[in-house]
Scaffold this active site. Structure first.
Site, PDB file in Angstrom:
ATOM      1  N   ARG A 107      25.606 100.457  82.687  1.00 35.03           N
ATOM      2  CA  ARG A 107      26.816  99.612  82.879  1.00 35.03           C
ATOM      3  C   ARG A 107      27.946  99.900  82.047  1.00 35.03           C
ATOM      4  NH1 ARG A 107      26.934  93.142  82.678  1.00 35.03           N
ATOM      5  NH2 ARG A 107      26.116  93.557  80.487  1.00 35.03           N
ATOM      6  N   THR A 111      34.342  98.324  82.226  1.00 35.98           N
ATOM      7  CA  THR A 111      34.731  97.920  83.529  1.00 35.98           C
ATOM      8  C   THR A 111      33.414  96.893  84.223  1.00 35.98           C
ATOM      9  OG1 THR A 111      33.565  99.858  84.543  1.00 35.98           O
ATOM     10  CG2 THR A 111      35.795  99.919  83.757  1.00 35.98           C
ATOM     11  N   ASP A 203      19.459  90.645  76.654  1.00 36.76           N
ATOM     12  CA  ASP A 203      19.272  91.907  77.199  1.00 36.76           C
ATOM     13  C   ASP A 203      17.900  92.325  77.361  1.00 36.76           C
ATOM     14  OD1 ASP A 203      18.990  94.851  77.346  1.00 36.76           O
ATOM     15  OD2 ASP A 203      20.998  94.980  77.526  1.00 36.76           O
ATOM     16  N   ASP A 206      16.479  95.503  75.786  1.00 35.00           N
ATOM     17  CA  ASP A 206      16.558  95.468  74.333  1.00 35.00           C
ATOM     18  C   ASP A 206      15.342  94.756  74.001  1.00 35.00           C
ATOM     19  OD1 ASP A 206      18.599  97.261  74.166  1.00 35.00           O
ATOM     20  OD2 ASP A 206      20.385  95.510  73.858  1.00 35.00           O
TER      21      ASP A 206
END
Length: 212
Positions: A107, A111, A203, A206
């Site tokens: 990602r 944006t 996340d 992670d």
């Protein structure tokens, strides 16, 4: 189990208990990884509920019988890298004969749009049930891009399996791919300004791999 034609929420008590443990910020990487593997098998059970069956003649120790068995080509599990691999591992324990593919997307943090860097899937995708896996359905942009690629490869019978979903991601997927059902353990409340699911669990990649 709570569901609509497009979205199935697996509210089994063991799934919800394990998900709560995963959400806790103090949960270690090793425990997080193990919990994800365990939950993935519950979710895999649900997403494969409607696999096509046929019968074959077998012989038990007592007598012959016509017994149910899976029909058609082996199903395809498609991991959306990198976090999808955490769901993939557990699902392969349940469905060891499945074929496996990978879609590499990251990602763009400015944006929030997906950028492709890898794509490798099994042959004969048009003849297989295809299950795309990614722990988080957040904005839905990466998931939509992955399904786009899978359809271009010939896949027609596709389901999407995730651990957590945000309403925004579900809506985005339904708009772009209304023929792709979603199976998840939880529909959380919203996305924050950074595109993360709230309350979520941070996340997933992670936390699974111990990276920041």
């Amino acid at each position: 189990m709570s569901d609509t034609p497009h979205l199935t929420i697996v509210n089994h008590p063991l799934v919800q208990h394990k998900l709560t443990l995963m959400r806790e910020k103090e949960t270690s990487t090793a425990v997080f990884r193990q919990l994800l593997r365990e939950i993935s098998q519950f979710l895999a059970y649900e997403v494969t509920r409607n696999l096509e069956m046929e019968t074959k003649r077998i012989e038990t120790p007592v007598q012959e019988m016509d017994a149910p068995t899976l029909a058609g080509r082996k199903l395809a599990l498609i991991s959306i890298l990198r976090a999808g691999n955490g769901l993939l591992d557990g699902m392969l324990e349940l469905i060891p004969s499945a074929r496996v593919g990978f879609v590499g997307l990251y990602r763009d943090e400015e944006t929030l749009q997906p950028v492709q860097y890898y794509f490798k899937v099994p042959e004969h995708m048009e003849d297989r049930m295809v299950i795309a896996v990614d722990p988080m359905l957040a904005t839905g942009n990466s998931s939509v891009a992955a399904i786009d690629l899978l359809k271009k490869s010939g896949a027609k019978n596709i389901s999407f399996l995730c651990l957590l979903a945000a309403p925004e991601g579900v809506a985005r997927m339904k708009e772009a791919h209304p023929d792709v059902p979603i199976v998840t353990a939880s529909l959380d409340s919203k996305l924050d300004a950074n595109g993360y699911i709230v309350p979520g669990l941070g996340d997933a990649g992670d936390r699974m791999f111990g990276t920041k």
